[in-house]
Every structure is written in C-alpha cells, then in structure tokens.
Design a protein around this motif. Structure first.
Motif, PDB file in Angstrom:
ATOM      1  N   PRO A 256       0.833  -1.205   0.000  1.00 33.70           N
ATOM      2  CA  PRO A 256       0.000   0.000   0.000  1.00 33.70           C
ATOM      3  C   PRO A 256       0.872   1.262   0.000  1.00 33.70           C
ATOM      4  N   VAL A 257       0.398   2.258  -0.703  1.00 33.01           N
ATOM      5  CA  VAL A 257       1.157   3.500  -0.851  1.00 33.01           C
ATOM      6  C   VAL A 257       0.325   4.640  -0.300  1.00 33.01           C
ATOM      7  N   ARG A 258       0.954   5.487   0.531  1.00 37.74           N
ATOM      8  CA  ARG A 258       0.319   6.724   0.988  1.00 37.74           C
ATOM      9  C   ARG A 258       0.715   7.840   0.036  1.00 37.74           C
ATOM     10  N   PHE A 259      -0.270   8.614  -0.351  1.00 40.37           N
ATOM     11  CA  PHE A 259       0.028   9.715  -1.250  1.00 40.37           C
ATOM     12  C   PHE A 259      -0.884  10.896  -0.961  1.00 40.37           C
ATOM     13  N   LEU A 260      -0.418  12.068  -1.329  1.00 46.53           N
ATOM     14  CA  LEU A 260      -1.143  13.327  -1.101  1.00 46.53           C
ATOM     15  C   LEU A 260      -1.584  13.892  -2.437  1.00 46.53           C
ATOM     16  N   THR A 261      -2.805  14.438  -2.464  1.00 46.69           N
ATOM     17  CA  THR A 261      -3.322  15.035  -3.695  1.00 46.69           C
ATOM     18  C   THR A 261      -3.821  16.449  -3.404  1.00 46.69           C
ATOM     19  N   VAL A 262      -3.646  17.314  -4.391  1.00 49.41           N
ATOM     20  CA  VAL A 262      -4.213  18.664  -4.356  1.00 49.41           C
ATOM     21  C   VAL A 262      -4.817  18.932  -5.719  1.00 49.41           C
ATOM     22  N   GLY A 263      -5.854  19.795  -5.721  1.00 48.62           N
ATOM     23  CA  GLY A 263      -6.533  20.060  -6.983  1.00 48.62           C
ATOM     24  C   GLY A 263      -7.354  21.323  -6.948  1.00 48.62           C
ATOM     25  N   GLU A 264      -8.396  21.320  -7.753  1.00 47.35           N
ATOM     26  CA  GLU A 264      -9.168  22.540  -7.998  1.00 47.35           C
ATOM     27  C   GLU A 264      -9.979  22.987  -6.801  1.00 47.35           C
ATOM     28  N   GLN A 265     -10.266  22.114  -5.849  1.00 48.02           N
ATOM     29  CA  GLN A 265     -11.063  22.487  -4.684  1.00 48.02           C
ATOM     30  C   GLN A 265     -10.244  23.150  -3.590  1.00 48.02           C
ATOM     31  N   GLY A 266      -8.927  23.122  -3.702  1.00 51.22           N
ATOM     32  CA  GLY A 266      -8.087  23.749  -2.693  1.00 51.22           C
ATOM     33  C   GLY A 266      -8.065  23.016  -1.376  1.00 51.22           C
ATOM     34  N   VAL A 267      -8.229  21.700  -1.410  1.00 51.34           N
ATOM     35  CA  VAL A 267      -8.248  20.879  -0.199  1.00 51.34           C
ATOM     36  C   VAL A 267      -7.130  19.853  -0.291  1.00 51.34           C
ATOM     37  N   ILE A 268      -6.359  19.717   0.778  1.00 51.52           N
ATOM     38  CA  ILE A 268      -5.284  18.716   0.838  1.00 51.52           C
ATOM     39  C   ILE A 268      -5.872  17.411   1.379  1.00 51.52           C
ATOM     40  N   ARG A 269      -5.598  16.338   0.650  1.00 49.97           N
ATOM     41  CA  ARG A 269      -6.057  15.018   1.085  1.00 49.97           C
ATOM     42  C   ARG A 269      -4.890  14.043   1.044  1.00 49.97           C
ATOM     43  N   ILE A 270      -4.860  13.149   2.022  1.00 45.37           N
ATOM     44  CA  ILE A 270      -3.867  12.072   2.073  1.00 45.37           C
ATOM     45  C   ILE A 270      -4.614  10.745   1.973  1.00 45.37           C
ATOM     46  N   TRP A 271      -4.138   9.894   1.046  1.00 40.95           N
ATOM     47  CA  TRP A 271      -4.837   8.664   0.707  1.00 40.95           C
ATOM     48  C   TRP A 271      -3.940   7.458   0.960  1.00 40.95           C
ATOM     49  N   LEU A 272      -4.619   6.307   1.136  1.00 39.33           N
ATOM     50  CA  LEU A 272      -3.965   5.005   1.165  1.00 39.33           C
ATOM     51  C   LEU A 272      -4.443   4.230  -0.043  1.00 39.33           C
ATOM     52  N   SER A 273      -3.479   3.762  -0.841  1.00 35.52           N
ATOM     53  CA  SER A 273      -3.864   3.101  -2.091  1.00 35.52           C
ATOM     54  C   SER A 273      -4.664   1.825  -1.845  1.00 35.52           C
ATOM     55  N   GLU A 274      -4.407   1.131  -0.747  1.00 37.45           N
ATOM     56  CA  GLU A 274      -5.129  -0.098  -0.446  1.00 37.45           C
ATOM     57  C   GLU A 274      -6.566   0.233  -0.030  1.00 37.45           C
ATOM     58  N   GLY A 275      -7.475  -0.026  -0.899  1.00 35.32           N
ATOM     59  CA  GLY A 275      -8.881   0.259  -0.625  1.00 35.32           C
ATOM     60  C   GLY A 275      -9.284   1.675  -0.978  1.00 35.32           C
ATOM     61  N   GLY A 276      -8.332   2.520  -1.413  1.00 32.61           N
ATOM     62  CA  GLY A 276      -8.662   3.903  -1.761  1.00 32.61           C
ATOM     63  C   GLY A 276      -9.195   4.688  -0.591  1.00 32.61           C
ATOM     64  N   VAL A 277      -8.623   4.491   0.605  1.00 31.24           N
ATOM     65  CA  VAL A 277      -9.114   5.131   1.824  1.00 31.24           C
ATOM     66  C   VAL A 277      -8.505   6.512   1.945  1.00 31.24           C
ATOM     67  N   CYS A 278      -9.309   7.508   2.311  1.00 25.91           N
ATOM     68  CA  CYS A 278      -8.818   8.865   2.570  1.00 25.91           C
ATOM     69  C   CYS A 278      -8.414   8.938   4.037  1.00 25.91           C
ATOM     70  N   LEU A 279      -7.120   9.085   4.290  1.00 25.40           N
ATOM     71  CA  LEU A 279      -6.602   9.112   5.653  1.00 25.40           C
ATOM     72  C   LEU A 279      -6.736  10.485   6.293  1.00 25.40           C
ATOM     73  N   TYR A 280      -6.682  11.555   5.479  1.00 19.60           N
ATOM     74  CA  TYR A 280      -6.767  12.911   6.042  1.00 19.60           C
ATOM     75  C   TYR A 280      -7.385  13.827   4.997  1.00 19.60           C
ATOM     76  N   GLU A 281      -8.240  14.730   5.450  1.00 19.07           N
ATOM     77  CA  GLU A 281      -8.832  15.738   4.579  1.00 19.07           C
ATOM     78  C   GLU A 281      -8.979  17.031   5.352  1.00 19.07           C
ATOM     79  N   GLN A 282      -8.563  18.134   4.730  1.00 17.19           N
ATOM     80  CA  GLN A 282      -8.730  19.434   5.363  1.00 17.19           C
ATOM     81  C   GLN A 282     -10.205  19.730   5.599  1.00 17.19           C
ATOM     82  N   LYS A 283     -10.492  20.322   6.737  1.00 19.75           N
ATOM     83  CA  LYS A 283     -11.879  20.623   7.062  1.00 19.75           C
ATOM     84  C   LYS A 283     -12.423  21.773   6.227  1.00 19.75           C
ATOM     85  N   SER A 284     -11.562  22.727   5.877  1.00 16.71           N
ATOM     86  CA  SER A 284     -12.032  23.913   5.171  1.00 16.71           C
ATOM     87  C   SER A 284     -11.100  24.219   4.018  1.00 16.71           C
ATOM     88  N   SER A 285     -11.678  24.745   2.959  1.00 13.83           N
ATOM     89  CA  SER A 285     -10.891  25.149   1.795  1.00 13.83           C
ATOM     90  C   SER A 285     -10.873  26.671   1.645  1.00 13.83           C
TER      91      SER A 285
END
Length: 943
Positions: free
Chosen positions: A280-309
């Motif tokens: 499993p790989v942990r990775f961080l994504t950023v995009g058009e919504q301006g929210v930082i998210r950290i994911w786990l590739s195994e199961g596509g689980v979102c480990l962390y998401e910013q509360k506000s953008s």
C-alpha cells in the motif's frame, strides 16, 4: 476641532516652524511580485524557492520572503523549471523553446540551446544529475547529457502534448515515464531506446506522475478525478482511487514523514509488507477544490482531509481556484502548496486535540498582489499593515519581515476600502467594505470576524471609524447613501464564533453619484463625504444633518480629510487639484496644482502644516500649506497609486497601486540634514587640505583631492601648474597610472569639457596626450562609456588641428612680407680683421646680401696695407662659403717680392662674382614676387 478662526491669516498662524517641515522621504519596497504562475521548484535545503515571474526566474529566500536574485530570460514566459539533485544548477525553459542552464552559486547562465520544435511543458532530471528529460508540445520526449549538452535519446509516440515526465528514482533501473493530454502514460527504456509499455486507463489529460519509495509502483493523476496505481513489475493496474476533483499534483508520503502514525491510527508498514509486491502507498493530492487530502492506495481510503478550503477561493466560475502544485519539504517537515492566485502556502504536520494529524499553515508567501486598492496600519505601535487588493480576502503583513501573517476570508467579492480603530479595551479592529454590499468588522490579532453590517444596496466605497470615542463607524456606498453604525456590544462577543449583525443608527441620501470617501472630524461631531458628483458635503453626527456643500471641483472627488488642528477640510479631485476649505463658510482657502492626472489620495502631515498626495500619474507629492509649494516629488510607482495611508505616530507612509507594488516611506529629513552637514565639514577639511598640498607643490595628492571633491576647475589649474614646470611629467604619468576606472571616466569627461573651449583646449590636449602615454589602449577601452566620451573629444580635436594648420600656413605670408621688407636681420659673426661685422645666414645667402657685404668690406680693405696672411684670410672668408677653396688666386709664378701682389687679382675676382650675383638676385626677386602674390590670394581665400 480647534476653535481657531478659519480665515486665511488665522490658518497660516497655525503653521509649524519652517525648520520642522518634512522635506524628504526614503522609499523602501515592502514587497514586490515574484511569481506570476507556472512551475515552482524548492531548493534541496528548503532555503530558497525558484518561481517564474514573466520571462524571469526569481530566487526567493524562504526565511525573509525577499528576492535574492533575478535570472533574466528571453522576453518569453517561463514554462518549465528543474533543479539538479545537489541544488547547484537550474534548468529553465521558456515559450521560445530555449533552455538555459544557470549556475546557482554565481547566478550566471552557463549554456543555452534550442531543444524542441514546440514549447517545453515539463522537465525532469535523474538522481545522478547526469541526464535531463524534456517533454514538449511537439509530442516528443528528449533526453540530454547534462555535462556535454547533446541529445542522447529522442522518444516519439504521444499523440498530443507531453505534459509531464519523470525518471525512475532507482539509478539502476533506466526507465523514463511520460504522460500527455492523450490520456496515456508511456514507459521508456533508456537501454533499449524505445517505449516498452503504454498505460491507457485515464480519460483526461495526465497532470502528475509519482513513483513509490520502493520503486515498485507508479502513480498517475489526471483531471479525470482519479489516481491510478500501477505495478511496475508487470505493468498492471493495481487500483484506481477516486479523488472527486481534478487532480493537479500527486506526492508520495514517505514512511518517515512526521506524524505519519497519526493518520487515522494507521501504523507504519512492516518490513514484510515493504518487501511484498503489492505494498500500500500513501500519497497526497491537491486540486481545484483547494483541499489537501492524504490517501492510502489499499482500498482507496482517505486518511486525512482538510476541514475547510477557505485558504483558496475563486470569486467566479471563470476564475480558476484551488491548488496548482505541491511539493514535499526536505526532511519530511511538511508540504508546500501553490495556489492558483500565485501564493505559496507552507504546511507543517501537527497533532490536534483529538490526537489526529492536522496540517497547519506556518508561512505564506504572496507572489502576486494584484491591484492594491487600500492600505491601513494596524496596532498601537503600527507593526502591521492591512492590504486590500483585487481579491475577496484582506491580507495582514508583519512590518518587520513583510511576511503575510494571516488572511481574512469572508467577503464574496472584491474588498474596496479599509479603516482601523483601537477599541477601549485595547482590541484593534479592522473594517472592510466590499462589492458584496457588506461591511465586516475583524479582530486584527485573531482574524475573527466580530460583526457584519448589511443594508446597503450597492458596493461599499468608503468606511470611517469614530476618532474620539471609538463607538461608531460611518459607511458610504454606490447607492448614494451614508449610514452610521454603532459598535456597542462588539467587545462582549469577541470570543464568540458567530459575528454580530449590526443595525444602522441613521441614514441619508447624500449624493447624486457614488460616494468615494468619508472622514470623521477629530471630535466626532462632523463627517465629510466626497462623491463622483464633484461635491463634498459636511454632515452633523449622529443625525447626519447637512451643514455645508463644498463646490468648486470640476471632476469627481476621490478623497476627503479633516485637519487635525484647524476647522478646515481637505479634498482631492479628478481635476488634478487639491483644495482646503473653511468649515465656517465653505470657502476655498488653498488650492494646490501640480499633478498631471487625477489626485486619488491626500492626507495632512506635520500637525496639519503639510499635505502628502498621490495620483493617477504614479507620483507622490509633498506640499507645504503656508507657501502653496510642492516640496518634493517621488516617482517610485509605474501606475496609478490608489492607496495612501499615514501612520498616526511615526507618520510613516505606505502606498500601493495598480503596479501591484507596496512601498513604505520613512521621513529622512533629519538624517539628510545631518548627512549634508557631515559632508560639508568633510568637504571643508578637504578644501583646506587641497590648498595646503598646492602650497607644498604635492601635485599628486592635489589631483586625488580634486577628484574626491569633484572640482574640475581646481584640477585644471593643477594641470596647468604641472605642465608649466619642467621635470614634472614623470610625476603626472605616475598619477594618471594610479587612477581608478571611475576617476578615469571623470577625467575624460573633464577633458571633453575643457577641449570644447579654446581657452583650455591646449591643456586638455596635453593631459590627453599624457593619459594615452600612461595607459595602454586595453585599459582605456575598459573605462565605462569611453566610446561616447571619445566621440565627444574627437570633433573638437579635429577642429583645433584645422585651426592650427591654417595658422601655420598664414605665417608663410608673414615670413614673405618681412623678408621683402628686409626686416629679418641675418646672424652676425664677428671677424676681427673686418671693419664691419660678417653677417652670414641662409636668407642672406639666398638673396645675395652676403656678396654685397663682402664687396663693401673688400673696398674698405683695399685701401689698407695688408700683408700676405691677411689677404689669404680675406680670400678664405669670401670664397669658403661656396666651397670654392681651389678658386683662390695663387702667387705669381714669375716671382714677386710680397704676397700683397695677389690683392688686385682677388679684388677683380670678387667684383666679377658680385656682378653675376646681382643679376641672379634680380631674376630671383621677380619670381618671389609672383609666388608671394599667389600665396597671399590663397591665404585670404582660406581665411
């Protein structure tokens, strides 16, 4: 207000002493734009960040936020950047298809070359730093040898623009990954020099690629709102993780990242898991919504998401918002995110109250401020500066470091005006008016919105706090109304999260057009409003009863302000003038003219005795009221100056305008006077030293002092004295050899001026000759601006040479005239055996005067009784000049009792020669007369 009379004479009595007037301000750029969009690269030690700014690359220091250096481009925008792993070199590609290699230590360009047929979209460098990969819009990927600068591989296969490219992090696996707008990812083998596999599971442009830490997985992100995880062992798709937003950047979160154990309680991977094939790989994504998210590739689980953008907000659907890029900070200390509005946000990982991971902003760098609309100082010591730009948020900067401390989010449209006040409990509040028809009251320290005033039907163009009691504020809008709002109860709810809804105390329809400015009197009894209807009106508070209408401006009024010491009001208008009006009768007391465009801001200075103004001409002007004169003009902006604020304590100035630059101004009048006094004392001492050195004939030191004092006339006198005296040329040469290049340039400037004047041209030519003798041509060429200086010297030198040549040719006529008049006397040679002196010279020989003289002496000598030796000597005198010693008469062969017998023969011979010479002389004089006439004609024609 003070209760002094408002007549012009009483107004002048309040003026401060002339010695206390401000005369000069020193400008310090507070912050400048350094990022206009595009790729951003962080240095390996996280000490600097490299940002594209138009056609330049700005090197920004992360500690201070200042620009270290600017790397000039080729007039085309920068499209791609990449740093070598050791951070010693930078590759920058522009839209002109040119790639430049920069040395970071010296900030010099080492090499530049044209790489592709289209613009370069992305670049990557391998871990060894020896290979550079470039992806271009011409659908190709090229690999370059960094040291030698030649292309080693050329890969083609994409059907569109190649948007991203990366190397495999393992130096033993020579693989290159590229993604394009054809929604495919290609894997290139550098050994085989071909594409080994094409990955086709995306449905939109590929924006980012990343390889896992163990090198066994590849992550590809695109604007199809998914991240695909690929197994590099068999090139199969492991999992597709839905992100639910267009992804602009994906980053691998390493296992040694700080606080990684706080990600929803997930433990770090075991050694057995790391050696597995599907780790499993942990990775961080950023995009058009301006929210930082950290994911786990195994199961596509979102480990962390910013509360506000709220950190990034788009004002309308056409404006692109959110994040455009992200990077992992060295030593896994946090993340850097790049926003679409050119901001750099630095996050650090912390543990929140619930024991979970949270990302907190610890630094903001504002790359581009848009158009600055308003400014205000904050705090009792005015240590902070609030800035309103063409955005919905208000930014607060620390004056010491000029780093953005916080951003106030809440408005839904552009903020147009600001004002600040200090509440009774010491709370500094900030009022902001926006195009969303609302006024918000903020706690400047915490950034919390304390209250909202809603009720206007148009954009809020002006807001002003109470200046004495601090218990109300006034607002003006484009709906032509003025409203008074109470601040009661704001302090009580300062700890609450919900802002208080304010209600207006009074309202009046004040003007026929938009209201641009409001000002409250120092005693809170009056308010003045300025409008686009070309009038300023004075109202009594709090009922808003009209008192005066100030008419006289020919254009709309942009700014109004009450005097702190007199019963008068200041107005600035679009008719390029500033006026001061009496509150007693509304008459105009003073008018200031000098701006070449609309005066947008004006304010009182120096206890109401001076005025500072800014206008659409980009100028800041300082005026003295008593004399109606402009004391100084400052030109440090390139466009309209919309914002001008004055500190209440230090009277420091801050200006901002359409050029997105904010300048800070400090009064340097006293410092300039002290510096001028110090320089005057030093100059006096050096003057005395110069006099002493001239008296001591120490010309070398005198020349150096003349350069320091910038005294060209003194220097000219020193050169005159040196050139008059013999034996000083070596000293002059040594002084000229020791001059620095700056002094050499100054000397050439002086020579150019001296050479243009006939009185000093001969001195200039002699000094120039000595200078050319002292210095080789190579050193003279290195003098800055020597070409222009010599171009100014040569024409006058040619003119002087022509004048001297004409003068020399004119002297030929003088020689001829004097010779014809027999004025030129021949050289006298004393001969003891002659009655008259023997005159010999070339002129007498030429004209036959010598023969006449010899003949006369011979006649006198003939009457004397001479012995043979005397006769012999006389003959030598008469004949040796013609080299005819052999022609001397000999002794008679038939005897003779004395050598005196040869005298008759000598006399006969001389008589014959004299007669022949007279005939020749006559012919020669006729020829000279003819030549003299021709020469005279030519000289007259030249003159």
């Amino acid at each position: 207000c003070c209760c002094c009379c408002c007549s012009c004479s009483a107004f002048d009595l309040a003026m401060a002493p002339i010695d206390s007037y401000k005369k000069n301000y020193r400008c310090t750029p507070a912050f400048q734009q350094f990022y206009t969009g595009g790729p951003v690269r962080l240095s390996p030690d996280a000490s600097a960040v490299f940002c594209p700014c138009g056609d330049q690359v700005k090197v920004v220091d992360l500690a201070s936020g200042s620009v270290r250096a600017s790397l000039d481009g080729d007039t085309e925008p920068i499209t791609a950047l990449v740093l070598t792993p050791d951070g010693s070199s930078l590759f920058a590609a522009s839209r002109s298809r040119q790639i430049k290699l920069w040395d970071i230590a010296s900030y010099t360009c080492r090499r530049a070359w044209k790489a592709h047929e289209g613009p370069v979209a992305d670049m990557s460098i391998d871990v060894s730093g020896g290979l550079l990969a470039t992806a271009s819009a011409d659908r190709s990927v090229l690999v370059w040898d960094v040291e030698q600068g030649y292309c080693t591989h050329a890969f083609r296969g994409h059907k569109g623009v190649v948007t991203t490219v990366i190397f495999h992090p393992d130096p033993h696996r020579l693989l290159l990954f590229s993604g394009g707008d054809d929604a495919t990812v290609r894997i290139w083998d550098l050994k085989l020099k071909r594409c080994v596999v094409v990955l086709e599971k995306h449905f939109s442009i590929i924006t980012s690629l990343a390889v896992s830490c163990n090198g066994r997985s590849l992550l590809s992100a695109g604007r199809d709102k998914v991240v695909n995880v690929w197994d590099l062992e068999d090139n199969s798709l492991l999992v597709t993780v839905p992100i639910f937003e267009a992804v602009e950047s994906v980053i691998i979160v390493p296992d040694d990242f700080q606080q990684v154990g706080l990600l929803h309680g997930k433990k770090t991977l075991t050694k057995k898991q790391k050696q597995g094939t599907s780790v499993p790989v942990r990775f961080l994504t950023v995009g058009e919504q301006g929210v930082i998210r950290i994911w786990l590739s195994e199961g596509g689980v979102c480990l962390y998401e910013q509360k506000s953008s709220n950190e990034v907000f788009a004002s309308n659907e056409e404006t692109k918002g959110g994040f455009t890029g992200a990077a992992l900070l060295p030593s896994c200390q946090g993340f850097m995110c790049v926003t679409a509005d050119q901001r750099l946000l630095f996050y650090e990982a912390v543990e929140n109250n619930g024991g979970m991971l949270d990302l907190k902003i610890n630094k903001r760098l504002i790359g581009h401020n848009e158009e600055v609309i308003d400014l205000k100082f904050l705090g009792e010591d005015e240590n902070y500066l609030a800035v309103a730009t063409n955005l919905e948020q208000v930014r607060i900067y620390d004056m010491a470091t000029m780093v953005c401390m916080q951003e106030l989010f809440g408005h839904t449209d552009i903020v147009l005006c600001l004002d600040t006040s200090l509440l009774p409990l010491g709370i500094t509040v900030l009022a902001s008016g926006s195009k969303d028809h609302m006024i918000r009251i903020w706690d400047a320290k915490s950034g919390i919105c304390l209250a909202i005033a809603a009720g206007h039907m148009g954009a809020i163009g002006a807001v002003a706090f109470s200046r004495k009691n601090n218990n109300f504020f006034v607002s003006g809008s484009s709906d032509h109304t003025i409203k008074v709002w109470s601040l009661e109860g704001i302090v009580d709810i300062s700890g609450s999260q919900e802002p208080k809804k304010l209600s207006s105390l009074s309202v009046v329809a004040a003007h026929d057009k938009d209201i641009n400015s409001l000002a409250v009197a120092p005693n809170d009894s009056l308010v003045c409003s300025g409008s686009q209807d070309r009038t300023a009106r004075v109202w009594r508070l709090p009922e808003l009863v009209p008192l005066l209408a100030l008419r006289g401006h020919k254009r709309g009024i942009w700014c109004v302000e009450f005097s702190p010491v007199d019963q008068c009001v200041l107005t600035a208008s679009g008719d390029k003038t500033i006026r001061i009006w009496a509150l007693s009768d509304g008459s105009c007391l003073k008018m200031f003219e000098g701006h070449t465009a609309s005066v947008l801001r004006a304010s009182f200075l120096t206890r109401g005795t001076q005025v500072i103004s800014s206008g659409a001409d980009g100028l800041v002007k300082l005026w003295t009221i008593k004399t109606n004169e402009c004391v100084n003009t400052f030109d440090y902006h390139n466009d309209k100056i919309w914002a001008l604020t004055v500190g209440k304590q230090s009277e420091m100035l801050a200006t901002g305008g359409s050029d997105s630059v904010v300048n800070l101004w400090t009064d340097c009048t006293l410092a300039d006077e002290e510096e001028a006094l110090r320089k005057e004392v030093e100059e006096t001492l050096k003057d005395q030293d110069l006099v002493n050195t001239l008296a001591e004939a120490d010309y070398g030191k005198a020349i150096r002092l003349c350069f320091e004092l910038k005294r060209p006339f003194k220097l000219l006198n020193v050169f005159i004295e040196m050139l008059k005296k013999a034996g000083l040329e070596p000293q002059l040469l040594s002084v000229l050899k020791g001059l620095e290049k700056d002094n050499l340039r100054v000397l050439l400037e002086y020579i150019r001026e001296w050479n243009s004047k006939p009185k000093f041209c001969h001195i200039a030519q002699q000094v120039l000759f000595q200078l050319f003798c002292a210095l080789p041509p190579k050193e003279i060429i290195e003098v800055p601006g020597v070409r222009e200086l010599l171009e100014g010297i040569i024409p006058y030198t040619q003119r002087h040479l022509s004048r001297v040549d004409r003068l020399v040719r004119s002297t030929f006529l003088l020689d001829y005239t004097l010779s014809a008049m027999s004025v030129l006397n021949p050289l006298v040679i004393e001969q003891p055996y002659l009655k008259q002196p023997h005159r010999l010279d070339s002129e007498s020989q030429l004209n036959g005067n010598a023969n006449d003289m010899h003949y006369q002496n011979l006649e006198s000598f003939k009457q004397q009784d001479c012995n043979g030796d005397s006769c012999k000597n006389l003959a030598k005198v008469l004949f040796l000049e013609e080299g005819n010693e052999k022609a001397l008469p000999r002794k008679r062969q038939n005897g003779g009792d004395s050598e005196h017998c040869g005298l008759e023969n000598i006399y006969t011979e001389v008589h014959r020669k004299h007669k022949t010479a007279s005939m020749k002389r006559s012919r020669k004089r006729s020829m000279e007369n003819q030549l003299g006439s021709e020469l005279l004609g030519s000289v007259v024609q030249d003159n």
